[in-house]
Write a protein that holds these residues in place. Structure first.
Motif, short mmCIF file in Angstrom:
data_model
loop_
_atom_site.label_atom_id
_atom_site.label_comp_id
_atom_site.label_asym_id
_atom_site.label_seq_id
_atom_site.Cartn_x
_atom_site.Cartn_y
_atom_site.Cartn_z
N ARG A 177 -64.65 29.96 69.18
CA ARG A 177 -65.51 30.44 70.26
C ARG A 177 -64.68 31.16 71.33
NH1 ARG A 177 -68.41 27.32 74.60
NH2 ARG A 177 -67.54 25.42 73.71
N ALA A 178 -63.52 30.57 71.68
CA ALA A 178 -62.66 31.20 72.68
C ALA A 178 -62.14 32.55 72.18
CB ALA A 178 -61.50 30.28 73.01
N GLU A 179 -61.79 32.62 70.89
CA GLU A 179 -61.30 33.88 70.32
C GLU A 179 -62.39 34.95 70.35
OE1 GLU A 179 -59.94 32.67 66.49
OE2 GLU A 179 -58.03 31.88 67.24
N LEU A 180 -63.64 34.55 70.13
CA LEU A 180 -64.75 35.50 70.18
C LEU A 180 -64.95 36.02 71.61
CD1 LEU A 180 -67.24 33.66 67.80
CD2 LEU A 180 -66.11 35.85 67.36
N HIS A 181 -64.81 35.14 72.59
CA HIS A 181 -64.90 35.60 73.98
C HIS A 181 -63.79 36.61 74.28
CE1 HIS A 181 -68.22 33.36 75.63
NE2 HIS A 181 -67.74 32.19 75.20
N LEU A 182 -62.59 36.36 73.77
CA LEU A 182 -61.50 37.32 73.97
C LEU A 182 -61.84 38.66 73.34
CD1 LEU A 182 -58.20 35.27 73.40
CD2 LEU A 182 -59.04 36.23 75.54
N GLU A 183 -62.43 38.62 72.13
CA GLU A 183 -62.78 39.87 71.45
C GLU A 183 -63.83 40.64 72.22
OE1 GLU A 183 -64.01 41.38 66.95
OE2 GLU A 183 -63.23 39.35 67.28
N LEU A 184 -64.71 39.91 72.90
CA LEU A 184 -65.74 40.55 73.72
C LEU A 184 -65.22 40.91 75.11
CD1 LEU A 184 -68.78 38.29 72.77
CD2 LEU A 184 -68.56 40.73 72.29
N LYS A 185 -63.90 40.69 75.33
CA LYS A 185 -63.25 40.96 76.61
C LYS A 185 -63.81 40.08 77.73
CE LYS A 185 -62.20 45.74 75.28
NZ LYS A 185 -60.97 45.30 74.59
N GLU A 186 -64.32 38.93 77.36
CA GLU A 186 -64.78 37.94 78.35
C GLU A 186 -63.65 36.95 78.58
OE1 GLU A 186 -69.46 38.34 76.98
OE2 GLU A 186 -68.34 36.55 76.45
N HIS A 187 -62.63 37.43 79.27
CA HIS A 187 -61.38 36.69 79.37
C HIS A 187 -61.50 35.43 80.23
CE1 HIS A 187 -59.85 40.17 77.37
NE2 HIS A 187 -60.12 40.96 78.39
N GLU A 188 -62.35 35.48 81.25
CA GLU A 188 -62.51 34.29 82.09
C GLU A 188 -63.17 33.15 81.32
OE1 GLU A 188 -64.55 35.44 85.61
OE2 GLU A 188 -62.94 36.74 86.32
N GLN A 189 -64.18 33.49 80.50
CA GLN A 189 -64.82 32.45 79.69
C GLN A 189 -63.84 31.86 78.69
OE1 GLN A 189 -66.09 35.42 80.54
NE2 GLN A 189 -68.33 35.51 80.30
#
Length: 545
Positions: A177-189
């Motif tokens: 889930r964290a890696e997916l947030h990174l891919e979406l450039k949602e770095h804070e999440q």
């Protein structure tokens, strides 16, 4: 395995040069009900088969004969498969090795094979490893399928649900889930997730992910400090070295970046892309000898890859020319011509390499002729890096080949996969003291964008809604700050979504462009209507805000 019937549906690719081992593996697999087995004797054969079809399980010998010069080893094969996405996240890849050589095991492990088995092993051991891998795949498959469809939002929700339903794998789903947030450039999440994991257990991957999220947010010093602590505690977490080197590079400390990469190569010496990066950093730092060593290893190790990159020869030639070694450089050009001839990319790389040699020899006429040849080959090429093209444009500028330099930079800008912005492209001319060419290129890009908007209109009127959007995205790439283009892109995406169904990547892009429009002209007469249409589309397809 307990379910012989289930195993009978599995397809397996065995990659091993030894006929005796292939026979032994066949017998073991047959004993547990697996009969759909195909074979490859080396990496090239395996690559061709994997281009043609997919398999549930790949059993790959580490030593594929590379020591005798017959091809890649298993680690290099896996590197190519991952990089070129020839195997999905759901493919079970098990590395088999009889060599308890630590550096090789680390090299393979950092590329995340599903598992590795040290020879000799029993049928029960092999069966147990496959069973465990299949059980895990079954749990993760729904999420993997969403990721494969580009539906990253739903994949995140799938992870959240699975963390509750499958507590055994909760930590792995949190990581995904964290890696997916990174891919979406949602770095804070992503950062928040990694911190939550670290509050429970000091896991290396979570610290690495936290550092990635910091680095992506521009907090280079924090990321660097965390990574330096991480490699002290976990000196075999190879990806941490790569990120630490990038942090030093971003801070302008090329010498330290090179040092970190050299440490990583000392631990895990078989990763081609790390060796290539080490060569690039060393060359930029002025350490020509280190760059030469690295690029020679890259050329040697990549020799048997189905995806050999002729640019590696150019990098080595450039290094040897900088060193003043014309004899070795000429030998590398001959090797390039002999071993990889037959396509425009190779022609371009050969012409660039020859131009460097002629420049070293002081033969300007021959150098200019080769630059003309390189520009001509670039017109027909496909897949050459933006860096190589920019270097070519700079060489053209240095030799008053203004038209050729502009042509090459326009080729970079017309490549939507280049990653080079219009501002970066024009900066090449500004840096060379040619503001006039930068302004000229800006006018050309603006004119091209207008033409593309017209083409998109024609496609939309003909009913080709998807084609219209693709053309609009090309216009956005070359004119990202153009308000007219941004408005057209949002309108085109919304039309496609409303007519053809929800598309998560396009929806993300649409939201980003709406933000950009607002930042440029918050009072634009079409902004409110487009935002309302976007909200209505989300409501139509049941997408939460």
């Amino acid at each position: 395995m307990n379910n012989m019937q289930e195993n009978s549906n599995l397809s397996v690719l065995v990659v091993d040069p030894n006929p005796g081992m292939r026979g032994s593996l066949q017998a073991m697999l047959n004993q547990v009900g697996i009969s759909k087995i195909e074979y490859a004797v080396n990496s090239s054969t395996a690559m061709r088969q994997l281009m043609r079809k997919s398999y549930d399980v790949i059993l790959c010998e580490y030593d594929l004969g590379s020591s005798s010069g017959d091809g890649q080893d298993g680690q290099q094969l896996l590197e190519d498969l991952r990089h070129h996405r020839l195997i999905g996240m759901w493919t079970i890849f098990i590395m088999l090795t009889s060599e308890a050589v630590y550096s090789k095991v680390v090299s393979a492990a950092e590329l995340t094979p599903t598992d590795y088995i040290l020879k000799p092993f029993t049928v029960d051991m092999l069966s147990g490893r496959i069973t465990r891998a299949l059980e895990r795949r079954k749990v993760f498959l729904p999420t993997y399928q969403l990721i494969g469809q580009g539906n990253l939002r739903e994949a995140i929700r799938s992870c959240e649900q699975a963390e509750q339903a499958q507590p055994r794998y909760a930590t792995e789903f949190a990581r995904l889930r964290a890696e997916l947030h990174l891919e979406l450039k949602e770095h804070e999440q992503a950062e928040a997730l990694y911190r939550t994991v670290l509050e429970t257990r000091p896991l290396g991957w979570a610290s690495l992910g936290l550092a990635r999220s910091m680095q992506a947010q521009g907090r280079i010093d924090e990321a660097r400090d965390m990574l330096e602590r991480l490699v002290l505690v976990n000196p075999r977490l190879m990806a941490a070295y790569d990120l630490l080197a990038r942090c030093h590079e971003a801070a302008g400390d090329l010498t330290q970046s090179q040092k970190v990469l050299e440490e990583a190569v000392g631990i895990s010496p078989h990763m081609v892309r790390r060796l290539r990066k080490l060569g690039e950093v060393a060359l930029e730092a002025g350490d020509v000898n280190a760059a030469e060593r690295s690029f020679k290893q890259v050329v040697s190790k990549a020799r048997y890859s189905e995806f050999r990159d002729p640019e590696d020869h150019v990098r080595l030639v450039r290094t040897l020319v900088k060193k003043g070694d014309a004899t070795q450089a000429a030998g590398i050009v001959r090797d390039l011509d002999r071993s990889m001839r037959g396509n425009a990319n190779v022609d371009a790389c050969k012409a660039i390499s020859n131009s460097l040699l002629h420049e070293l020899a002081g033969n300007k006429a021959a150098m200019v002729a080769d630059l003309h040849a390189a520009v001509g080959a670039v017109r027909s090429s496909s897949g050459l890096s933006a860096g190589l093209k920019i270097d070519l444009a700079q060489s053209c500028l240095a030799n008053q080949l203004d038209q050729q330099a502009s042509e090459v930079m326009l080729a970079v800008m017309n490549d939507t996969e280049s990653g080079v912005s219009a501002q970066q492209a024009m900066a090449v001319f500004v840096k060379a003291g040619r503001d006039d060419l930068a302004e000229g290129m800006g006018r050309q890009l603006k004119a091209q964008a207008q033409v593309l908007l017209g083409v998109a209109d024609e496609k939309r009127n003909m009913g080709d809604v998807r084609g219209a959007v693709q053309t609009l995205l090309e216009a956005l790439h070359i004119a990202p700050k153009n308000l007219q283009v941004m408005i057209a892109v949002v309108g085109g995406i919304l039309r496609q979504i409303n007519e053809m169904g929800w598309d998560h990547p396009l929806a993300e892009l649409c939201a980003a462009q709406l933000e950009n429009i607002r930042s440029v002209d918050a009072g634009h007469p079409r902004l409110a209507a487009l935002e309302d249409e976007f909200t209505g589309a989300k409501r139509k397809y049941g997408i939460s805000a």
